[in-house]
Write a protein that holds these residues in place. Structure first.
Motif, mmCIF file in Angstrom:
data_model
loop_
_atom_site.group_PDB
_atom_site.id
_atom_site.type_symbol
_atom_site.label_atom_id
_atom_site.label_comp_id
_atom_site.label_asym_id
_atom_site.label_seq_id
_atom_site.Cartn_x
_atom_site.Cartn_y
_atom_site.Cartn_z
ATOM 1 N N SER B 95 0.836 -0.842 0.323
ATOM 2 C CA SER B 95 -0.159 -0.785 0.123
ATOM 3 C C SER B 95 0.933 0.844 0.497
ATOM 4 O O SER B 95 0.721 2.059 -0.822
ATOM 5 C CB SER B 95 -0.713 0.082 0.922
ATOM 6 N N ALA B 98 2.884 1.212 -3.868
ATOM 7 C CA ALA B 98 2.311 1.875 -4.483
ATOM 8 C C ALA B 98 1.235 3.319 -4.705
ATOM 9 O O ALA B 98 0.859 3.822 -5.458
ATOM 10 C CB ALA B 98 0.227 1.186 -4.047
ATOM 11 N N ALA B 99 1.253 3.896 -2.982
ATOM 12 C CA ALA B 99 0.458 5.577 -2.829
ATOM 13 C C ALA B 99 1.865 6.558 -3.418
ATOM 14 O O ALA B 99 1.580 7.402 -3.494
ATOM 15 C CB ALA B 99 0.163 5.977 -0.888
ATOM 16 N N ALA B 102 1.821 6.265 -7.308
ATOM 17 C CA ALA B 102 1.132 7.692 -7.831
ATOM 18 C C ALA B 102 1.390 8.597 -7.139
ATOM 19 O O ALA B 102 1.031 9.611 -8.199
ATOM 20 C CB ALA B 102 0.102 7.008 -6.917
ATOM 21 N N VAL B 104 0.772 11.080 -4.945
ATOM 22 C CA VAL B 104 -0.600 10.914 -4.064
ATOM 23 C C VAL B 104 -0.043 11.291 -2.236
ATOM 24 O O VAL B 104 -0.253 13.044 -2.392
ATOM 25 C CB VAL B 104 -1.603 10.328 -3.940
ATOM 26 N N SER B 105 0.763 10.587 -2.526
ATOM 27 C CA SER B 105 1.514 11.235 -1.353
ATOM 28 C C SER B 105 2.556 9.921 -0.761
ATOM 29 O O SER B 105 2.811 9.623 -0.960
ATOM 30 C CB SER B 105 0.456 11.063 0.162
ATOM 31 N N GLU B 131 10.069 13.387 -8.679
ATOM 32 C CA GLU B 131 8.499 13.494 -9.313
ATOM 33 C C GLU B 131 8.291 14.900 -9.856
ATOM 34 O O GLU B 131 7.698 15.004 -11.266
ATOM 35 C CB GLU B 131 7.473 13.101 -8.814
#
Lengths: 382, 199
Positions: B95, B98-99, B102, B104-105, B131
């Motif tokens: 998890s 994956a986060a 992504a 995202v954070s 990124e």
């Protein structure tokens, strides 16, 4: 049919329109279709989005705009998303504070008049809250303000506040109004701290509201699980809408601590279509929150999804026009929905676009999204 | 980049930041010599406070409903993004990966020991910068492509209107750009604008 994943983790936020996913588990429609829905109460929409990305949640009661915002990379890295079905229509509201009501602002026209009177006199900006930057409530709020000539980005300050904190912040005088899903609009009326200036269905009768959202990756890897899930939730929505008795039972269940955690009195009246605006007007609404409408409310119309993108464009959240139809087609799992609807014995419309007239007289039929997005005099396009 | 990382900690409203989790984090940040500029309640003032403080990184409780207030900040400051690190109860490595993948954070699992905080934050920041660099490069490439298209169209115009060869057209554009102290793409755009105007 081999179910790829039998236990499905479904997130929901504590709002009246989480009812279909809760009731699908409660009434055993999940088991009827060979799955088990494991409900997870969430506290934020961004949290729902993040957990769909990490796989902690398989699917969720989600804001239409959140799914499209994520697909288009607004606020987060773009990720391929899926709308499995619509969960409900209508049932949200814009509330104005008691203080504004006492100054004469109880609807859009009187709010605009009050703001026009106060424009020089005092520099205090009016503050309005919505629940998520790309969410439906932000879009209803902006649309309604703009329809009355109030620019949502220039004439007022728009802030994000979690739904359950709206009433508290209204009481404390931190804001002048808010747009959120019920039960919070009715709760403000019950507490005598706000008036309902408009319902979302007055902005757009039978508008799309929450969806069952997932990541495209999950849907691709678990098509049978998704079909079973959609069929189960469709049956739950049909059951809730079948009678007032069923709506009462639903309100009873979702009011409980593990779900919305509020009094049944805040939920039930508006579920039954009985509205009271807190300013002396009570009525039987023709378009209350509904969960089925013979399948019309659940069908993921491509035009419904495209509408949110037109508003993102209008408010500058998108700097360019996306390929509206192509994005909606890739997000909306129409074929999967049709197959699930067949399993549940629910009728499926033949068309993929529908026509609606919104509060400002604009007609939205999904045929020319680019022109529609550019057609509003009040906007934030660059 | 020798200055200390300026961090804002966001805690749920109506709750002090003295929870065990927060205490561990405070200790970890102190040890790492990060500059904890503020510990803010996640209420409607948050966007203004963040705008005022301009931290390098925001750390927040992922389970807090104030996560959406933060999302508002993320969307409102899309053109000057900053990393947001979140606490979560989800301790699955997959998890977390994956986060972060992504973008995202970053996720910090609750109960993390103070001494682990610095490396986790460092990784999060490094990932974010990488990124951002990629995004900047992408933006740059897009711009260059757009500029090249404009130059190509202007060249085409000169070739068809004035019978120049491609090389002559290019030389003409370059000379004009140098004389007028403009970028090649700018002079090309002017030629196209004139063509639009006069047909």
């Amino acid at each position: 049919m081999q179910i790829e994943k039998k236990t499905v983790n479904i997130g929901f936020n504590p709002l009246t329109d989480c009812a279909p996913v809760v009731m699908a588990a409660m009434l055993g429609f999940d088991e009827k279709h060979g799955i088990r829905i494991a409900l997870s109460r969430e506290t934020s929409w961004a949290g729902v989005r993040d957990k769909l990305m990490t796989g902690e949640l398989d699917a969720a009661h989600a804001l239409y705009g959140l799914v499209y915002g994520t697909q288009l990379g607004i606020g987060a890295q773009p990720r391929d998303m899926a709308v499995l079905m619509n969960l409900n229509r209508n049932g949200q509201a814009i509330t104005l504070s008691r203080r504004l009501a006492e100054q004469g602002a109880t609807d859009g026209a009187s709010l605009a008049a009050l703001m026009a009177r106060n424009v020089d006199e005092n520099s205090r900006q009016y503050v309005f809250a919505q629940t998520f930057p790309t969410g439906t409530h932000a879009m209803w709020l902006y649309y309604w303000l703009a329809a009355h000539g109030i620019h949502p980005m220039k004439d007022v300050r728009a802030i994000t506040v979690p739904p359950s904190q709206m009433v508290y912040n209204l009481v404390e005088g931190h804001m002048d109004g808010f747009c959120a899903g019920d039960p919070w609009g009715h709760q403000a009326v019950l507490d005598g701290v706000g008036v309902t200036a408009t319902t979302s269905q007055q902005i757009w009768p039978d508008h799309p509201e929450k969806v069952l959202g997932a990541s495209l990756e999950f849907v691709r890897a678990h098509p049978n699980t998704c079909r079973a899930l959609v069929a189960a939730v469709l049956e739950a929505g049909r059951w809730i809408d079948a009678s007032d008795e069923n709506r009462r039972a639903t309100a009873e269940i979702i009011a409980a601590v593990p779900y919305i955690n509020t009094g049944k009195a805040a939920i039930l009246p508006r579920m039954l279509g009985r509205y009271d605006d807190g300013a002396g007007h009570a009525w039987r609404d023709e378009h209350p929150m509904c969960f089925h409408q013979g399948g019309q409310a659940n069908y993921p119309w491509l035009s419904d999804g495209m509408w949110f993108m037109t508003q993102f464009r209008r408010w500058g959240l998108l700097k360019d026009d996306p390929d509206y139809l192509a994005v909606a087609q890739s997000v909306t799992q129409l074929r999967l929905y049709r197959e699930a609807a067949e399993m549940a014995g629910v009728a499926v419309p033949a068309e993929v676009l529908r026509s609606s007239t919104l509060v400002d007289g604009h007609v939205w039929d999904g045929t020319d999204p680019e022109a529609y997005a550019a057609s509003f005099p009040v906007h934030m396009r660059n | 980049m020798s200055r200390h990382l300026r961090i804002v900690l966001v805690h749920p409203p109506h709750e002090s930041d003295a929870s065990l989790r927060a205490a561990a984090l405070h200790a970890g940040l102190m040890e790492a010599c990060y500059d904890l500029v503020a510990s803010l309640p996640a209420d409607f003032h948050l966007p203004e406070e963040i705008a005022r403080l301009q931290p390098d990184m925001i750390i927040v409780d992922a389970e807090s409903d104030a996560r959406d207030v933060l999302e508002h900040i993320v969307v409102a400051t899309r053109d000057e993004r900053r990393p947001i690190v979140m606490f979560t109860e989800d301790d699955k490595q997959s998890s977390m990966d994956a986060a972060m993948e992504a973008g995202v954070s970053a996720y910090i699992v609750a109960g993390l020991k103070p001494e682990r905080i610095k490396p986790v934050l460092s990784v999060a920041l490094a990932r974010f910068r990488k990124e951002q660099k990629l995004l900047d490069e992408l933006q740059d490439t897009k711009l260059k492509l757009a500029e090249r298209k404009v130059v190509d169209r202007a060249k085409g115009l000169l070739m068809s209107r004035h019978g120049m060869t491609e090389d002559q057209a290019y030389q003409r554009l370059r000379t004009m750009a140098m004389n007028k102290k403009l970028k090649l793409a700018e002079i090309a755009q002017r030629i196209l604008d004139v063509e639009d105007l006069l047909g």
